[in-house]
Design a protein around this motif. Structure first.
Motif, mmCIF file in Angstrom:
data_model
loop_
_atom_site.group_PDB
_atom_site.id
_atom_site.type_symbol
_atom_site.label_atom_id
_atom_site.label_comp_id
_atom_site.label_asym_id
_atom_site.label_seq_id
_atom_site.Cartn_x
_atom_site.Cartn_y
_atom_site.Cartn_z
ATOM 1 N N HIS A 1 -2.439 -4.179 4.807
ATOM 2 C CA HIS A 1 -2.084 -3.802 6.174
ATOM 3 C C HIS A 1 -3.292 -3.419 7.016
ATOM 4 O O HIS A 1 -4.345 -3.071 6.480
ATOM 5 C CB HIS A 1 -1.073 -2.652 6.153
ATOM 6 N N CYS B 1 0.830 -1.213 0.000
ATOM 7 C CA CYS B 1 0.000 0.000 0.000
ATOM 8 C C CYS B 1 0.864 1.263 0.000
ATOM 9 O O CYS B 1 2.002 1.262 0.430
ATOM 10 C CB CYS B 1 -0.904 -0.005 1.227
ATOM 11 N N ASP C 1 0.275 3.674 1.855
ATOM 12 C CA ASP C 1 0.113 4.264 3.191
ATOM 13 C C ASP C 1 1.422 4.887 3.699
ATOM 14 O O ASP C 1 2.484 4.262 3.653
ATOM 15 C CB ASP C 1 -0.356 3.187 4.173
ATOM 16 N N GLY D 1 -3.935 0.439 -1.237
ATOM 17 C CA GLY D 1 -4.335 -0.890 -0.794
ATOM 18 C C GLY D 1 -3.323 -1.992 -1.072
ATOM 19 O O GLY D 1 -3.443 -3.089 -0.571
ATOM 20 N N CYS E 1 -6.065 0.046 7.028
ATOM 21 C CA CYS E 1 -5.902 0.583 5.666
ATOM 22 C C CYS E 1 -7.096 1.466 5.298
ATOM 23 O O CYS E 1 -8.245 1.141 5.611
ATOM 24 C CB CYS E 1 -5.782 -0.566 4.666
ATOM 25 N N GLY E 2 -6.825 2.556 4.619
ATOM 26 C CA GLY E 2 -7.890 3.434 4.155
ATOM 27 C C GLY E 2 -8.862 2.741 3.217
ATOM 28 O O GLY E 2 -10.022 3.130 3.101
HETATM 29 ZN ZN LIG Z 1 -3.448 1.121 2.972
#
Ligand SMILES: [Zn+2]
Length: 166
Positions: free
Chosen positions: A86, A34, A36, A59, A89-90
């Motif tokens: 993870h 991801c 992130d 993602g 995660c959004g």
């Molecule tokens: Zn994520």
């Protein structure tokens, strides 16, 4: 932030001594993970410069990484793929249709059309299930080389630990 790039880079480049590394990744490994901001794939997995491709997207979704994986395998010799999703995660927090609705609210017709062309924004509700789904997706994908070693993992943003799912 971008205004600090040059200053920061001057410090980095002054100590840089890895300009001799070859283009193909030494470990023949591609990591999909991801985007992130809390994840440092190289540091958390012990990957040094020149050793692996790290393909990042929202993602860590495999369908979104295929273009890069084909290049990684066919042109740069990687033979192993590790998929990481993870915790927190959004992508767990919305549905694709909701993002389309947000875009439709204030964006131009051209933007709505472009969003329609993207179609599925690849959000997912459950981490482990989706890791398995992405590994299966790659195993069944005609462009991924037969015999590729493919594993699926979860990175825990709370602890920095990883666990293998498949
Ligand atoms: Zn994520």
């Amino acid at each position: 932030m971008a205004s600090a790039f040059t200053d920061n880079n001057n410090v980095y480049a002054s100590k840089f001594d890895k300009g001799h590394l070859p283009l193909p990744p030494a470990n023949k490994l591609a990591v999909v993970t991801c985007m992130d901001a809390r994840i440092d794939p190289a540091a958390s997995l012990g990957i040094n410069l020149g050793e692996a491709h790290v393909i990042r997207n929202a993602g860590g979704r495999a369908p979104d990484a295929v273009r890069s994986l084909v290049i990684s395998q066919r042109l740069l010799g990687t033979r192993e793929i590790a998929v990481f999703h993870h915790t927190d995660c959004g992508m767990l927090t919305f549905k694709s249709e909701e993002l389309h609705d947000i875009i439709k609210k204030d964006a131009s017709p051209e933007a709505v059309k472009a969003a329609d062309a993207i179609g599925d924004f690849l959000a997912f509700p459950k981490i482990d299930e989706n890791v398995k789904e992405d590994v299966e997706f790659l195993k069944g994908h005609p462009l991924i080389l037969e015999g590729t070693k493919i594993s699926g993992w979860v990175y825990h943003v709370e602890t920095g630990k990883v666990s293998q799912v498949v």
